[in-house]
Write a protein that holds these residues in place. Sequence first.
Motif, PDB file in Angstrom:
ATOM      1  N   GLY A 180      46.929  29.540  58.193  1.00 64.00           N
ATOM      2  CA  GLY A 180      46.557  28.256  57.610  1.00 64.00           C
ATOM      3  C   GLY A 180      47.332  27.902  56.357  1.00 64.00           C
ATOM      4  O   GLY A 180      47.798  26.776  56.206  1.00 64.00           O
ATOM      5  N   THR A 181      47.509  28.889  55.469  1.00 64.62           N
ATOM      6  CA  THR A 181      48.148  28.547  54.183  1.00 64.62           C
ATOM      7  C   THR A 181      49.616  28.135  54.372  1.00 64.62           C
ATOM      8  O   THR A 181      50.156  27.386  53.576  1.00 64.62           O
ATOM      9  CB  THR A 181      48.071  29.710  53.173  1.00 64.62           C
ATOM     10  N   MET A 182      50.248  28.604  55.458  1.00 65.94           N
ATOM     11  CA  MET A 182      51.640  28.198  55.708  1.00 65.94           C
ATOM     12  C   MET A 182      51.729  26.703  56.015  1.00 65.94           C
ATOM     13  O   MET A 182      52.773  26.091  55.885  1.00 65.94           O
ATOM     14  CB  MET A 182      52.216  28.971  56.910  1.00 65.94           C
ATOM     15  N   PHE A 183      50.603  26.162  56.471  1.00 66.80           N
ATOM     16  CA  PHE A 183      50.594  24.747  56.883  1.00 66.80           C
ATOM     17  C   PHE A 183      50.022  23.842  55.798  1.00 66.80           C
ATOM     18  O   PHE A 183      49.773  22.672  56.056  1.00 66.80           O
ATOM     19  CB  PHE A 183      49.803  24.592  58.191  1.00 66.80           C
TER      20      PHE A 183
ATOM     21  N   ARG B 240      51.339  19.641  62.378  1.00 68.31           N
ATOM     22  CA  ARG B 240      50.876  21.007  62.666  1.00 68.31           C
ATOM     23  C   ARG B 240      50.696  21.184  64.178  1.00 68.31           C
ATOM     24  O   ARG B 240      51.112  22.181  64.766  1.00 68.31           O
ATOM     25  CB  ARG B 240      49.549  21.259  61.939  1.00 68.31           C
ATOM     26  N   GLU B 241      50.124  20.171  64.801  1.00 68.79           N
ATOM     27  CA  GLU B 241      49.889  20.216  66.243  1.00 68.79           C
ATOM     28  C   GLU B 241      51.229  20.342  66.999  1.00 68.79           C
ATOM     29  O   GLU B 241      51.367  21.148  67.915  1.00 68.79           O
ATOM     30  CB  GLU B 241      49.124  18.938  66.641  1.00 68.79           C
ATOM     31  N   ILE B 242      52.217  19.535  66.561  1.00 65.90           N
ATOM     32  CA  ILE B 242      53.533  19.577  67.228  1.00 65.90           C
ATOM     33  C   ILE B 242      54.133  20.982  67.069  1.00 65.90           C
ATOM     34  O   ILE B 242      54.636  21.583  68.031  1.00 65.90           O
ATOM     35  CB  ILE B 242      54.475  18.512  66.607  1.00 65.90           C
ATOM     36  N   ILE B 243      54.058  21.515  65.857  1.00 65.39           N
ATOM     37  CA  ILE B 243      54.674  22.833  65.602  1.00 65.39           C
ATOM     38  C   ILE B 243      53.983  23.921  66.427  1.00 65.39           C
ATOM     39  O   ILE B 243      54.638  24.720  67.101  1.00 65.39           O
ATOM     40  CB  ILE B 243      54.633  23.173  64.090  1.00 65.39           C
TER      41      ILE B 243
ATOM     42  N   GLN C  30      58.170  25.346  53.273  1.00 63.19           N
ATOM     43  CA  GLN C  30      57.020  26.039  53.867  1.00 63.19           C
ATOM     44  C   GLN C  30      57.245  27.554  53.901  1.00 63.19           C
ATOM     45  O   GLN C  30      56.293  28.320  53.853  1.00 63.19           O
ATOM     46  CB  GLN C  30      56.747  25.532  55.298  1.00 63.19           C
ATOM     47  N   ALA C  31      58.537  27.961  53.952  1.00 61.53           N
ATOM     48  CA  ALA C  31      58.841  29.403  54.010  1.00 61.53           C
ATOM     49  C   ALA C  31      58.290  30.121  52.777  1.00 61.53           C
ATOM     50  O   ALA C  31      57.904  31.285  52.834  1.00 61.53           O
ATOM     51  CB  ALA C  31      60.345  29.612  54.116  1.00 61.53           C
TER      52      ALA C  31
ATOM     53  N   ILE D 179      57.521  30.279  63.935  1.00 60.24           N
ATOM     54  CA  ILE D 179      56.913  29.227  63.095  1.00 60.24           C
ATOM     55  C   ILE D 179      57.939  28.765  62.060  1.00 60.24           C
ATOM     56  O   ILE D 179      58.141  27.561  61.848  1.00 60.24           O
ATOM     57  CB  ILE D 179      55.622  29.738  62.402  1.00 60.24           C
ATOM     58  N   MET D 180      58.638  29.726  61.426  1.00 60.04           N
ATOM     59  CA  MET D 180      59.635  29.370  60.405  1.00 60.04           C
ATOM     60  C   MET D 180      60.770  28.555  61.017  1.00 60.04           C
ATOM     61  O   MET D 180      61.295  27.634  60.413  1.00 60.04           O
ATOM     62  CB  MET D 180      60.203  30.633  59.736  1.00 60.04           C
ATOM     63  N   ARG D 181      61.160  28.927  62.249  1.00 57.48           N
ATOM     64  CA  ARG D 181      62.231  28.195  62.939  1.00 57.48           C
ATOM     65  C   ARG D 181      61.806  26.733  63.145  1.00 57.48           C
ATOM     66  O   ARG D 181      62.597  25.807  62.976  1.00 57.48           O
ATOM     67  CB  ARG D 181      62.484  28.863  64.291  1.00 57.48           C
TER      68      ARG D 181
END
Length: 258
Positions: free
Chosen positions: A212-215, A223-226, A160-161, A148-150
């Motif tokens: 959720g909170t990361m987004f 979000r969908e793409i990630i 976001q990190a 996710i971080m990548r």
Amino acid sequence: MGKMQATNDHWNANLYDIKHAFISQYGNHLVELLAPQKGERILDLGCGTGDLANKLLKSECEIIGVDQSPNMIQQAKEKYPHIDFSVQDATNLSYQNEFDAVFSNAVLHWIKEPSAALHCIFHSLKQGGRFVAEFGGKGNVQTITNEIMRQFASLGMTEQAEKFPWYYPSIGEYSALMEETGFRVTFAQHIDRPTPLDGENGLRNWIEMFGGTMFEGVTKETREIIITKVEQHLKEHLYIDGQWVADYKRIRVIGVKE
Ligand code: BEZ
């Protein structure tokens, strides 16, 4: 009709019960480690929708359940009206020398002020009382969170990190904090616990429920793409025999207030 959910509470208690029941089911092992005795007064810290609290009752102990999420507590009260549940913050408990045991399953990785929680737990216990907990340990779900971080980094979303919502200590780190608080650590374990996630959308559901909170601040489209890219990149590592399996690593600890 669906139940009302408090909107400022990111926990969806219905979804938690339907798609993530495995969390309480894995907690059965921790109940064995707790070994509740008849007549004991036990605090279930981070009780969620109350399934383990209800299980503990079978040992004829007195059980109090607390959770920071109003949605979870509302659902716990509806499911188990005979149990005393209330909304409370683990870093701001006011119990003093009241419990024979404090029990906590799959919660303490959400608390980024571990010493504050440990002090509250310590003060809640009677002399000789025990703290029995399991939660995410060092390296927990790292394959998922690294990916996710990548993806955030590849889109230049480096801020976001900072929204990484979890605290995943090693047993060395956490045992030292327990000792500083005054506990005698009688048991500490760090284990791999590969965890199957239900269905084709298991990984996606997990990310949406827990990450959720990361987004926060990310549009629905991004979000969908990630999440789709995370699924594509992790399929060869975490999709095993037709099922998503998350790389959980747990720590289990017991501390005694002497
Ligand atoms: C865990 O139980 O280790 C866990 C559950 C949800 C999110 C993060 C960790």
